[in-house]
Design an enzyme around this catalytic site. Structure first.
Site, short mmCIF file in Angstrom:
data_model
loop_
_atom_site.label_atom_id
_atom_site.label_comp_id
_atom_site.label_asym_id
_atom_site.label_seq_id
_atom_site.Cartn_x
_atom_site.Cartn_y
_atom_site.Cartn_z
N GLU A 1 9.83 1.27 10.70
CA GLU A 1 10.83 2.32 10.46
C GLU A 1 10.11 3.64 10.66
OE1 GLU A 1 13.87 1.61 10.08
OE2 GLU A 1 14.05 -0.30 9.03
N LYS B 1 0.84 -1.19 0.00
CA LYS B 1 0.00 0.00 0.00
C LYS B 1 0.88 1.24 0.00
CE LYS B 1 -1.73 2.94 2.78
NZ LYS B 1 -1.83 4.14 1.94
N CYS C 1 13.69 10.62 6.96
CA CYS C 1 13.70 10.20 8.37
C CYS C 1 15.11 10.27 8.95
CB CYS C 1 13.14 8.80 8.49
SG CYS C 1 13.88 7.68 7.33
N GLU D 1 10.06 16.18 15.25
CA GLU D 1 10.40 15.97 13.84
C GLU D 1 9.55 16.91 12.98
OE1 GLU D 1 9.24 12.25 11.90
OE2 GLU D 1 11.29 12.15 11.16
P1 NAP Z 1 2.17 8.22 8.11
O1 NAP Z 1 1.07 9.17 8.20
O2 NAP Z 1 2.48 7.39 9.29
O3 NAP Z 1 1.83 7.31 6.85
C1 NAP Z 1 2.65 6.26 6.42
C2 NAP Z 1 1.81 5.23 5.70
O4 NAP Z 1 0.89 4.64 6.63
C3 NAP Z 1 0.96 5.78 4.58
O5 NAP Z 1 0.90 4.83 3.54
C4 NAP Z 1 -0.39 5.93 5.24
O6 NAP Z 1 -1.48 5.92 4.34
C5 NAP Z 1 -0.42 4.72 6.12
N1 NAP Z 1 -1.36 4.79 7.24
C6 NAP Z 1 -1.90 5.91 7.82
N2 NAP Z 1 -2.73 5.55 8.80
C7 NAP Z 1 -2.75 4.20 8.86
C8 NAP Z 1 -3.42 3.24 9.67
N3 NAP Z 1 -4.25 3.60 10.65
N4 NAP Z 1 -3.19 1.93 9.45
C9 NAP Z 1 -2.35 1.53 8.48
N5 NAP Z 1 -1.68 2.39 7.66
C10 NAP Z 1 -1.87 3.71 7.86
O7 NAP Z 1 3.54 8.87 7.72
P2 NAP Z 1 3.82 9.85 6.49
O8 NAP Z 1 3.16 11.12 6.82
O9 NAP Z 1 3.48 9.20 5.23
O10 NAP Z 1 5.43 9.91 6.51
C11 NAP Z 1 6.16 10.75 7.33
C12 NAP Z 1 6.74 9.98 8.51
O11 NAP Z 1 7.40 8.80 8.11
C13 NAP Z 1 7.77 10.76 9.25
O12 NAP Z 1 7.45 10.79 10.62
C14 NAP Z 1 9.08 10.01 9.02
O13 NAP Z 1 10.03 10.08 10.03
C15 NAP Z 1 8.64 8.64 8.79
N6 NAP Z 1 9.60 7.91 7.95
C16 NAP Z 1 10.45 7.03 8.52
C17 NAP Z 1 11.36 6.34 7.75
C18 NAP Z 1 12.29 5.33 8.35
O14 NAP Z 1 12.88 4.56 7.61
N7 NAP Z 1 12.46 5.26 9.65
C19 NAP Z 1 11.40 6.54 6.39
C20 NAP Z 1 10.53 7.46 5.84
C21 NAP Z 1 9.61 8.12 6.63
P3 NAP Z 1 -2.12 7.32 3.81
O15 NAP Z 1 -1.15 7.90 2.89
O16 NAP Z 1 -3.35 6.89 3.12
O17 NAP Z 1 -2.36 8.17 5.02
#
Ligand code: NAP
Ligand code: MG
Length: 451
Positions: free
Chosen positions: A228, A153, A262, A354
């Site tokens: 992650e 997804k 990240c 962050e």
């Molecule tokens: P996010 O809101 O957590 O979303 C990540 C993914 O999860 C998206 O595909 C999102 O879908 C999905 N999602 C949202 N709510 C969900 C739920 N209740 N159940 C299952 N899946 C769900 O994060 P983001 O805004 O996309 O990304 C930014 C964050 O990612 C930052 O905090 C960053 O640090 C972190 N990040 C970490 C790494 C690492 O390797 N550690 C790498 C990249 C990013 P939708 O798009 O439909 O909301």
């Protein structure tokens, strides 16, 4: 339901992507279950060959994938090409895994004892919008190599390259149903991966808040999970470092990908005795960062991914935040944000939370112990850099900082040959590196009696 993809560099509509619902997700998982059974029975060398063909198909499509990513996510085109090439490399690297999932023969009395690395079944991969295709490949390539099926997804904002990778997999000869890309809402498709009993492992990259919710959901079925999550990593510059080089490279450690990384070194810790000298060089370097049209081959930093995210980044820069200096960014349409250097107090929100944008908080420190304590004064622990000419100090500080991916006198974080992941609330488990395929298996121990 659908999502309208907007080019963040121009504000223009790119395309409309239809969303799947929970029933569509269930149908995809059912197809994946069937495909996985057949895939696990394919000879290891033949599974390896199919994955190499997938890598070749990605290689032939690098320029197309790169343009898709730049249009969808605003990444500079040179960076998007690197990302597509990285997907190819990850597939090639893990195409070596099917023939190397080597178990153990353990000495026991009365027979023979052997371990097998059995595939888990169907693996769900949920990706964020900041590095859509590379992060997807870290999950699907080793999972497929280990004999699993994958449902992916993508983030709602950035589905285009993932959808294309799904097409390339089929063109390359991966069996129907084995690797499916399912665009949709996290709260619908993503949640269904968590609750569906036939999805046996989840690989999630995204925010710490959603990661915790997924981990809690997975507990219900003792589902395997890799997380992650976020970061607030430190770039630590000691007085004995090559100050010019540390200052010249620091902008790219936090402003690359417009800070949507990240691993971004969004806290810059500078030893007080060289603070003024460092900041003078740093200002010149920040002003030299080329922010602009992502299709321009010389651009280093593009726009933020969406208007909504631009507003979120901007909301951190309240009037009380001291701004030392800024870089440049284009005017006009597009989600532009100039690289911004702030000098807050240690406990301030911009210094601890962050932001996921091109904002760096510079904080002075006194000595080695203070630097380590400050670097570790966070719930996160993903990456970090240490600049010093003193080898012993480099070793001590690298061992002292609680982070999964550190580099001394460089800002490297990700190589597909080395393990990647976070300490503390930055994550759970590791991706990439030589052991990633075994993380998509369960160990089976079998004793064969000789009597
Ligand atoms: P996010 O809101 O957590 O979303 C990540 C993914 O999860 C998206 O595909 C999102 O879908 C999905 N999602 C949202 N709510 C969900 C739920 N209740 N159940 C299952 N899946 C769900 O994060 P983001 O805004 O996309 O990304 C930014 C964050 O990612 C930052 O905090 C960053 O640090 C972190 N990040 C970490 C790494 C690492 O390797 N550690 C790498 C990249 C990013 P939708 O798009 O439909 O909301
Ligand atoms: Mg989100």
């Amino acid at each position: 339901m659908s999502y309208t993809v907007i080019n963040p560099a121009t504000g223009e509509t790119v395309t409309e992507v239809a969303h799947l619902d929970a029933a569509d997700t269930d149908a995809a998982v059912a197809a994946a279950v069937t495909a996985q059974r057949a895939w696990a029975a394919v000879a290891p060398a033949d599974r390896a060959r199919v994955l190499r063909r997938f890598a070749d198909a990605v290689d032939a499509d690098v320029e197309h994938l790169a343009r898709l990513e730049t249009t969808n996510s605003g990444h500079p085109i040179t960076q998007s090409r690197w990302e597509a090439g990285h997907v190819r490399d990850v597939l090639e690297y893990y195409s070596g895994a099917p023939e190397r999932l080597i178990g153990q023969q353990i000495p026991v009395a009365g027979g023979m004892n052997v371990t097998f690395h059995e595939p888990l079944g169907v693996v769900g991969v949920i990706t964020p919008w900041n590095f859509p295709m590379t992060i997807a490949s870290w999950g699907f390539a080793p999972a497929l190599a280990a004999g699993n099926a994958v449902v992916l997804k993508p983030a709602e904002w950035t589905p285009l390259t993932s959808i294309r990778l799904g097409e390339l997999a089929l063109e390359a000869g991966l069996p129907e149903g084995l690797f499916q890309v399912l665009p949709g809402r996290g709260s619908v498709v993503g949640e269904r991966f968590v609750s569906h009993p036939d999805v046996r492992k989840l690989v999630f990259t995204g925010s710490t808040a959603v990661g915790k919710r997924i981990m809690a959901g997975c507990a219900d079925q003792v589902k395997r999970v890799t997380l992650e999550l976020g970061g607030k990593s430190a770039n630590i510059v000691f007085a004995d470092a090559d100050i010019e080089r540390a200052a010249a490279t620091a902008p790219y450690s936090v402003f690359d990908n417009a800070g949507q990384d990240c691993c971004a070194r969004s806290r810059l810790l500078v030893q007080r005795s060289v603070y003024d000298r460092f900041m003078a060089h740093f200002e010149t370097a920040v002003q030299g960062v080329r922010v602009g049209d992502p299709l321009d081959e010389t651009t280093e930093v593009g726009p933020l991914v969406t208007e909504a995210h631009r507003a979120s980044v901007a909301s951190f820069l309240t009037d009380d935040v001291p701004v030392a200096f800024r870089g440049s960014a284009p005017d006009g349409p597009g989600s532009w944000f100039a690289p911004t250097v702030v000098t807050p107090e240690r406990g301030a929100r911009v210094a601890t939370e962050e932001i996921f944008g091109p904002v760096v908080a510079v904080l002075p420190f006194e000595d080695e112990a203070d630097a380590i304590a400050l670097a570790n004064d966070t719930e996160f622990g993903l990456s970090g850099s240490i600049w010093t000419r003193d080898l012993g100090r480099g070793i001590r500080v690298a061992r002292g900082v609680a982070g999964g991916n550190l580099s001394v006198n460089s800002h490297s974080s990700v190589r597909y040959t080395t393990p990647f992941g976070g300490f503390k609330q930055s994550g759970l488990g590791r991706e990439l590196g030589p052991d990633a395929a075994t993380h998509f298996t369960d160990t089976k121990n079998v004793f064969f009696a000789s009597e």
